[in-house]
Design a protein around this motif. Sequence first.
Motif, PDB file in Angstrom:
ATOM      1  N   ARG A 120       0.839  -1.209   0.000  1.00 53.24           N
ATOM      2  CA  ARG A 120       0.000   0.000   0.000  1.00 53.24           C
ATOM      3  C   ARG A 120       0.871   1.254   0.000  1.00 53.24           C
ATOM      4  O   ARG A 120       0.367   2.354  -0.009  1.00 53.24           O
ATOM      5  N   PHE A 121       2.187   1.054   0.071  1.00 60.65           N
ATOM      6  CA  PHE A 121       3.094   2.214   0.072  1.00 60.65           C
ATOM      7  C   PHE A 121       3.704   2.359  -1.315  1.00 60.65           C
ATOM      8  O   PHE A 121       3.717   1.420  -2.090  1.00 60.65           O
ATOM      9  N   SER A 122       4.243   3.533  -1.588  1.00 60.27           N
ATOM     10  CA  SER A 122       4.872   3.666  -2.901  1.00 60.27           C
ATOM     11  C   SER A 122       6.316   3.170  -2.850  1.00 60.27           C
ATOM     12  O   SER A 122       6.982   3.228  -1.815  1.00 60.27           O
ATOM     13  N   TYR A 123       6.757   2.683  -3.988  1.00 52.92           N
ATOM     14  CA  TYR A 123       8.101   2.098  -4.073  1.00 52.92           C
ATOM     15  C   TYR A 123       9.186   3.162  -3.946  1.00 52.92           C
ATOM     16  O   TYR A 123       9.049   4.252  -4.472  1.00 52.92           O
ATOM     17  N   PHE A 124      10.263   2.805  -3.276  1.00 49.98           N
ATOM     18  CA  PHE A 124      11.388   3.750  -3.129  1.00 49.98           C
ATOM     19  C   PHE A 124      12.316   3.697  -4.347  1.00 49.98           C
ATOM     20  O   PHE A 124      13.023   4.635  -4.609  1.00 49.98           O
ATOM     21  N   TYR A 125      12.340   2.575  -5.027  1.00 49.49           N
ATOM     22  CA  TYR A 125      13.288   2.342  -6.125  1.00 49.49           C
ATOM     23  C   TYR A 125      14.697   2.805  -5.774  1.00 49.49           C
ATOM     24  O   TYR A 125      15.266   3.661  -6.449  1.00 49.49           O
ATOM     25  N   PRO A 126      15.270   2.272  -4.714  1.00 49.43           N
ATOM     26  CA  PRO A 126      16.636   2.688  -4.368  1.00 49.43           C
ATOM     27  C   PRO A 126      17.610   2.255  -5.461  1.00 49.43           C
ATOM     28  O   PRO A 126      17.348   1.283  -6.181  1.00 49.43           O
ATOM     29  N   ARG A 127      18.684   2.992  -5.603  1.00 48.84           N
ATOM     30  CA  ARG A 127      19.709   2.595  -6.589  1.00 48.84           C
ATOM     31  C   ARG A 127      20.770   1.778  -5.885  1.00 48.84           C
ATOM     32  O   ARG A 127      21.458   2.286  -4.998  1.00 48.84           O
ATOM     33  N   ARG A 128      20.876   0.543  -6.267  1.00 47.81           N
ATOM     34  CA  ARG A 128      21.884  -0.308  -5.642  1.00 47.81           C
ATOM     35  C   ARG A 128      22.622  -1.099  -6.718  1.00 47.81           C
ATOM     36  O   ARG A 128      22.060  -1.409  -7.757  1.00 47.81           O
ATOM     37  N   GLU A 129      23.870  -1.444  -6.392  1.00 50.36           N
ATOM     38  CA  GLU A 129      24.741  -2.072  -7.391  1.00 50.36           C
ATOM     39  C   GLU A 129      24.643  -3.596  -7.369  1.00 50.36           C
ATOM     40  O   GLU A 129      24.521  -4.198  -6.312  1.00 50.36           O
ATOM     41  N   VAL A 130      24.777  -4.170  -8.560  1.00 51.83           N
ATOM     42  CA  VAL A 130      24.970  -5.616  -8.674  1.00 51.83           C
ATOM     43  C   VAL A 130      26.476  -5.868  -8.656  1.00 51.83           C
ATOM     44  O   VAL A 130      27.235  -5.132  -9.276  1.00 51.83           O
ATOM     45  N   ASP A 131      26.909  -6.862  -7.921  1.00 52.24           N
ATOM     46  CA  ASP A 131      28.321  -7.252  -7.947  1.00 52.24           C
ATOM     47  C   ASP A 131      28.404  -8.659  -8.528  1.00 52.24           C
ATOM     48  O   ASP A 131      28.052  -9.639  -7.870  1.00 52.24           O
ATOM     49  N   ALA A 132      28.844  -8.732  -9.798  1.00 50.20           N
ATOM     50  CA  ALA A 132      28.924 -10.035 -10.476  1.00 50.20           C
ATOM     51  C   ALA A 132      30.385 -10.441 -10.668  1.00 50.20           C
ATOM     52  O   ALA A 132      30.694 -11.323 -11.462  1.00 50.20           O
ATOM     53  N   SER A 133      31.284  -9.778  -9.921  1.00 49.78           N
ATOM     54  CA  SER A 133      32.715  -9.979 -10.175  1.00 49.78           C
ATOM     55  C   SER A 133      33.190 -11.390  -9.823  1.00 49.78           C
ATOM     56  O   SER A 133      34.143 -11.888 -10.384  1.00 49.78           O
ATOM     57  N   HIS A 134      32.523 -12.017  -8.867  1.00 50.19           N
ATOM     58  CA  HIS A 134      32.954 -13.355  -8.441  1.00 50.19           C
ATOM     59  C   HIS A 134      32.568 -14.388  -9.494  1.00 50.19           C
ATOM     60  O   HIS A 134      31.489 -14.326 -10.060  1.00 50.19           O
ATOM     61  N   ARG A 135      33.431 -15.336  -9.718  1.00 54.07           N
ATOM     62  CA  ARG A 135      33.175 -16.367 -10.737  1.00 54.07           C
ATOM     63  C   ARG A 135      31.879 -17.130 -10.498  1.00 54.07           C
ATOM     64  O   ARG A 135      31.136 -17.432 -11.418  1.00 54.07           O
ATOM     65  N   ASP A 136      31.628 -17.431  -9.244  1.00 54.17           N
ATOM     66  CA  ASP A 136      30.518 -18.353  -8.955  1.00 54.17           C
ATOM     67  C   ASP A 136      29.403 -17.786  -8.086  1.00 54.17           C
ATOM     68  O   ASP A 136      28.421 -18.471  -7.819  1.00 54.17           O
ATOM     69  N   ILE A 137      29.588 -16.559  -7.611  1.00 59.59           N
ATOM     70  CA  ILE A 137      28.576 -16.008  -6.699  1.00 59.59           C
ATOM     71  C   ILE A 137      28.124 -14.639  -7.201  1.00 59.59           C
ATOM     72  O   ILE A 137      28.935 -13.813  -7.602  1.00 59.59           O
ATOM     73  N   LEU A 138      26.815 -14.423  -7.176  1.00 54.73           N
ATOM     74  CA  LEU A 138      26.258 -13.141  -7.601  1.00 54.73           C
ATOM     75  C   LEU A 138      25.699 -12.416  -6.386  1.00 54.73           C
ATOM     76  O   LEU A 138      24.985 -13.007  -5.576  1.00 54.73           O
ATOM     77  N   LEU A 139      26.037 -11.142  -6.283  1.00 54.33           N
ATOM     78  CA  LEU A 139      25.457 -10.318  -5.216  1.00 54.33           C
ATOM     79  C   LEU A 139      24.568  -9.267  -5.867  1.00 54.33           C
ATOM     80  O   LEU A 139      25.046  -8.365  -6.544  1.00 54.33           O
ATOM     81  N   ASP A 140      23.260  -9.431  -5.687  1.00 49.10           N
ATOM     82  CA  ASP A 140      22.298  -8.476  -6.260  1.00 49.10           C
ATOM     83  C   ASP A 140      21.698  -7.675  -5.110  1.00 49.10           C
ATOM     84  O   ASP A 140      20.735  -8.094  -4.471  1.00 49.10           O
ATOM     85  N   ARG A 141      22.286  -6.512  -4.867  1.00 48.51           N
ATOM     86  CA  ARG A 141      21.899  -5.741  -3.681  1.00 48.51           C
ATOM     87  C   ARG A 141      20.463  -5.237  -3.733  1.00 48.51           C
ATOM     88  O   ARG A 141      19.886  -4.901  -2.703  1.00 48.51           O
ATOM     89  N   ASP A 142      19.879  -5.200  -4.939  1.00 47.45           N
ATOM     90  CA  ASP A 142      18.483  -4.766  -5.063  1.00 47.45           C
ATOM     91  C   ASP A 142      17.547  -5.519  -4.126  1.00 47.45           C
ATOM     92  O   ASP A 142      16.520  -5.017  -3.711  1.00 47.45           O
ATOM     93  N   GLY A 181      36.475  -3.756  -2.678  1.00 46.79           N
ATOM     94  CA  GLY A 181      35.061  -3.631  -2.325  1.00 46.79           C
ATOM     95  C   GLY A 181      34.195  -4.601  -3.103  1.00 46.79           C
ATOM     96  O   GLY A 181      32.979  -4.604  -2.967  1.00 46.79           O
ATOM     97  N   GLU A 182      34.834  -5.416  -3.932  1.00 45.79           N
ATOM     98  CA  GLU A 182      34.076  -6.371  -4.735  1.00 45.79           C
ATOM     99  C   GLU A 182      34.267  -7.793  -4.204  1.00 45.79           C
ATOM    100  O   GLU A 182      35.247  -8.098  -3.530  1.00 45.79           O
ATOM    101  N   LEU A 183      33.339  -8.647  -4.586  1.00 43.02           N
ATOM    102  CA  LEU A 183      33.371 -10.029  -4.101  1.00 43.02           C
ATOM    103  C   LEU A 183      34.574 -10.806  -4.632  1.00 43.02           C
ATOM    104  O   LEU A 183      35.107 -11.678  -3.956  1.00 43.02           O
ATOM    105  N   GLU A 184      34.972 -10.445  -5.840  1.00 47.92           N
ATOM    106  CA  GLU A 184      36.014 -11.188  -6.545  1.00 47.92           C
ATOM    107  C   GLU A 184      37.253 -11.436  -5.680  1.00 47.92           C
ATOM    108  O   GLU A 184      37.739 -12.555  -5.561  1.00 47.92           O
ATOM    109  N   ASP A 185      37.756 -10.377  -5.039  1.00 45.31           N
ATOM    110  CA  ASP A 185      38.982 -10.544  -4.256  1.00 45.31           C
ATOM    111  C   ASP A 185      38.706 -10.618  -2.757  1.00 45.31           C
ATOM    112  O   ASP A 185      39.557 -10.309  -1.935  1.00 45.31           O
ATOM    113  N   SER A 186      37.485 -11.023  -2.395  1.00 41.79           N
ATOM    114  CA  SER A 186      37.141 -11.093  -0.973  1.00 41.79           C
ATOM    115  C   SER A 186      37.590 -12.403  -0.337  1.00 41.79           C
ATOM    116  O   SER A 186      37.628 -12.527   0.877  1.00 41.79           O
TER     117      SER A 186
END
Lengths: 241, 494
Positions: A120-142, A181-186
Amino acid sequence: MGTITIDGQAIPFQDGQTLIEAATEAGVYIPHLCHNPEFKPHGSCKLCSVKVNGRVCSACTFPAAEGQEVLNDTDELNEARRMITEMLFVEGNHFCAYCEKSGDCQLQAVGYFLKMTGPRFSYFYPRREVDASHRDILLDRDRCIFCELCVRASRDVDGKNLFAIAGRGIRNHLIVNSASGELEDSGMAVTDKAAHVCPVGAILIKRQAYKVPIGSRTYDERSISEVSLSAEAPVVAAKHD
Amino acid sequence: MNESLEIARNPERLRRVAIDPVSRVEGHGKVTLLLDEHNHIRQVRLHIVEFRGFERFIQGRPYWELPVLVQRLCGICPVSHHLAAGKAIDQLVGVDRLTPSAEKLRRLLHLGQLLQSHALHFFHLASPDLLFGFDSEAGKRNIVGVLEKYPEIGLKGVKMRKYGQEVIRAITGKRVHGSGAIPGGMNKALTKEERDGLLIDLEDVLRWAEEAVALIRQVYLANPDYHHHFAFIRSSFLGLIQDDGALEFYHGGLRAKDEFGRPLFDHIDYREYGDYLHEEVKSWSYMKFPFIVSLGRENGWYRVGPLARINNCDFIATPLAEAARQDFMAQGDGGPVHSTLAFHWARMIEALHCAEGIKELLHDPDILGRDLVVQGEKTTEGIGVIEAPRGTLFHHYRINEEDIVTEANLIVSTTSNNQAMNESIRQVAMRYLDGRELTEGLLNRIEVAIRAYDPCLSCATHALGKMPLWLDLVDADGIVLDHLTRNSDGETAH
Ligand code: SF4
Ligand code: FES
């Protein structure tokens, strides 16, 4: 050992148990998202709110004590939970229509359980980044709901401390503890516990999308109350056995 | 041709009429007419505002989401987008041949989709015009009217559509927006129970499809001259084709024929489509205008969809549809059939082929096979092309080493037919509207011409097979001279 009542039903508890642990063991579902009995309680989502002797408390952090009268499945509490769930939907970018976690997602399943029809509330549509740098893991902050399960899993189980929540309000976001700051080298590995605890579709193993057909997904045939009790009751029981 | 009607001289001195159908997600279409003081038509344009933002929206998403994500492009033929994207991501994961079971499941799914889409269009959207006449009472000219006056015909349409949807549900888990195609294959085998369930009504569906061909044939030939010349244009035709020249919907080479039926190119690997087709941008339309490079910008436009496919193929591999095709091609006097209303006839021949094709596949033992996925080496570019109900559909993607889409280009069927639809309505405007007071019946003729192509903008007409219209007659000073509206119940008012 002692006894409390939940919605009038007598429920035994072990010393040191939280309300949600006692309830889970007794087969009573209390809606929750940031709670997972494998990890230390966090108490942030407030979905598990119950009334204890007339006061609202978080069942995932509140210790059970002799004689408590707990209200759980009431119209008032479920309405509050529905509102919280709707807020979680509008605070992130949750597009169930094409999300690969659809049918396996706890946020969506809780929405169905609470008979949510649409926010019943309106969407905030925040801007957030996808981090696809890791070979096998995806981080979709949305899709992150800030439950910090990955934070706890990485710190307490994997011993890596790879995640944290930064920013406030609409700028809240999950950060990765690595030089870039990316998953790749974490140093995160696909076998890490943190790669498998996200209740929504924010941390995903790559290239697995839609492999499970509609009809066979976690919540296609069973509601979240059923799934959650059958998965979590043994974990709770194992703690005191 | 009526190309002079594309750009009027001194447009500021002309009156403007807009046919403005309210539309939903797939795009918003409207027609504008410019008339001089004697009601002579000076300019006619169909504008389709495509949701181009989608291509940008796809960028930044992981490739494996594509088949499900792109289904949201269209509420009517989501399966076509699903399969075109599915074929593109097969290439991205380095797979160029699926297992027989996976390929047959995709073909079955596609036939179910074509059948339901063609049935929906013919019975819900087109039959009211064809059965009642273009000038008939607007309030009755809809599917409700058809169900009242011709209940048997209407119900067959409803049931054929439902059958197509059941095929889709058995394979993707849902009637709309399910999942099925995954990189290198399919995610679910068809069970014996599901297969047997689909066999139950199959013979009925086949019979109804045959009757539908007979019905459109009879309607068309009841007034052959009129139907032949209505919105008549000559054009080239483009589509996929089997190696042996048979009608093909799912996978094949590209074939184009010119207006005389002579080949322009044939059996082209569709991954090279960029060498044969270019897209032109025009200042007055958001939609692109694709053209065949060898014919040039001016003359290179072409038609796609049922009429193109039936004209282009050498034969149809199923017997009933092939007999219907031969009968149909006699209308062309040895060359292609160009009549715009012949689209409806061609569409029902295809529906019949779908029913026959579904029968073949359901009796093929491979359809119950459980070996559904193959794997390959990842690449960075994927192009999937399919014959959607409305015509050739191109999905073209590039991804980076992180599996994220960096570029997307889609050419949808309605875009390919863009110029042809403009030509058809110009012909109608000159023939029927020029110099006359505009009435609802006359304006409906413009829509009848557009509707023959079954463009996606007709999605707006779903509920009642009726585009809501809003027309303003505006003089050169912008003064509204007349006003005509028609609501979705078909009622018009000045
Ligand atoms: S990524 Fe998932 S597990 Fe981590 S905080 Fe966000 S929602 Fe919770
Ligand atoms: S589950 Fe208790 S606060 Fe989130």
